[in-house]
Design a protein around this motif. Structure first.
Motif, PDB file in Angstrom:
ATOM      1  N   ASP A 103     -30.855  67.530 123.571  1.00 24.24           N
ATOM      2  CA  ASP A 103     -32.293  67.566 123.764  1.00 24.24           C
ATOM      3  C   ASP A 103     -32.729  67.897 125.124  1.00 24.24           C
ATOM      4  O   ASP A 103     -33.496  67.995 125.542  1.00 24.24           O
ATOM      5  CB  ASP A 103     -32.952  66.184 123.394  1.00 24.24           C
ATOM      6  N   ASP A 132     -39.309  59.951 122.788  1.00 21.87           N
ATOM      7  CA  ASP A 132     -37.919  59.617 123.522  1.00 21.87           C
ATOM      8  C   ASP A 132     -38.581  59.203 124.840  1.00 21.87           C
ATOM      9  O   ASP A 132     -39.166  59.649 125.679  1.00 21.87           O
ATOM     10  CB  ASP A 132     -36.929  60.794 123.676  1.00 21.87           C
ATOM     11  N   ARG A 135     -36.087  69.611 129.613  1.00 22.24           N
ATOM     12  CA  ARG A 135     -36.248  69.021 128.143  1.00 22.24           C
ATOM     13  C   ARG A 135     -36.396  70.175 127.234  1.00 22.24           C
ATOM     14  O   ARG A 135     -37.144  71.029 127.423  1.00 22.24           O
ATOM     15  CB  ARG A 135     -37.449  68.276 128.073  1.00 22.24           C
ATOM     16  N   ALA A 184     -36.053  68.134 121.269  1.00 18.70           N
ATOM     17  CA  ALA A 184     -36.170  67.145 121.887  1.00 18.70           C
ATOM     18  C   ALA A 184     -37.198  66.126 120.781  1.00 18.70           C
ATOM     19  O   ALA A 184     -38.282  66.531 120.495  1.00 18.70           O
ATOM     20  CB  ALA A 184     -36.795  66.910 123.089  1.00 18.70           C
ATOM     21  N   GLU A 185     -36.999  64.872 120.852  1.00 18.44           N
ATOM     22  CA  GLU A 185     -37.964  63.819 120.186  1.00 18.44           C
ATOM     23  C   GLU A 185     -39.155  63.560 120.938  1.00 18.44           C
ATOM     24  O   GLU A 185     -39.061  63.364 121.988  1.00 18.44           O
ATOM     25  CB  GLU A 185     -37.204  62.689 119.637  1.00 18.44           C
TER      26      GLU A 185
END
Length: 197
Positions: free
Chosen positions: A15, A34, A25, A30-31
């Motif tokens: 990520d 997070d 990022r 990417a979540e």
């Protein structure tokens, strides 16, 4: 070390992309939830590893070491920083339609490396505004352009307009790259509400 060598040595993770003390990022992987990204200053990079590697391979194939780079579409300036780190050009100029302004993280990078004259952003610039684009090129690149990257609207009329303005300003053998024209065919966009009546 060539740009391709640098690309192959980059620290890509699921990520994020890490370069020295810089954090990028990778927005596409990417979540959102997070917590790391809420605390860690970073750039948002909308370019996957494969695309960035294709840039390096294309420039290597054509023997281009870009000294004068013009990018349309900035978001938070992360791609400008990435191009600077990879290619070490004489100058990079980026423009964006929104008037967001430089982030603190971007300004920190500029100040740390004393790039005020080498890495410039212009906010509130419409890619269809040929006169402004020509003026910015004339002010910043007397020798012409080695690389133009259009990562802005991804719509035909806007893209065509900036292409017709900037393509004649390229040096012989330079590259003009238009990103993400396939976006409307991606599943995540087809499923989005703005494609539904």
């Amino acid at each position: 070390m060539t740009a391709l060598d640098k690309l192959q040595a980059l620290n890509w993770q699921a990520d994020r992309l890490l370069i020295d003390d810089l954090h990028f990022r990778l927005v596409l992987t990417a979540e959102e939830s997070d917590a790391f990204w809420k605390e860690q200053p970073h750039f948002q990079l909308y370019k996957p590893k494969e695309l960035v590697q294709e840039y390096g391979q294309a420039l290597e194939t054509y023997g281009i070491e870009p000294q004068n780079i013009f990018e349309i579409g900035l978001f938070d300036g992360g791609s400008l920083v990435l191009w600077h780190w990879l290619f070490q050009p004489a100058k990079i100029v980026g423009v964006d339609l929104v008037s967001r302004g430089d982030s603190a993280y971007f300004q920190q990078y500029i100040n740390k490396h004393q790039l005020q004259d080498k890495l410039k952003t212009y906010w509130g610039v419409d890619q269809r505004d040929g006169e402004t684009l020509k003026k910015l090129v004339a002010e910043n690149f007397q020798e012409g352009l080695d690389l133009v990257i259009d990562d802005a609207s991804h719509y035909y009329e806007e893209t065509k307009s900036s292409f017709e303005t900037l393509y004649p300003l390229l040096k012989p053998g330079a590259l003009y790259i238009i990103e993400d024209w396939q976006w409307s065919h991606w599943r995540e966009f087809q499923d989005h509400d703005y494609f539904k009546e």
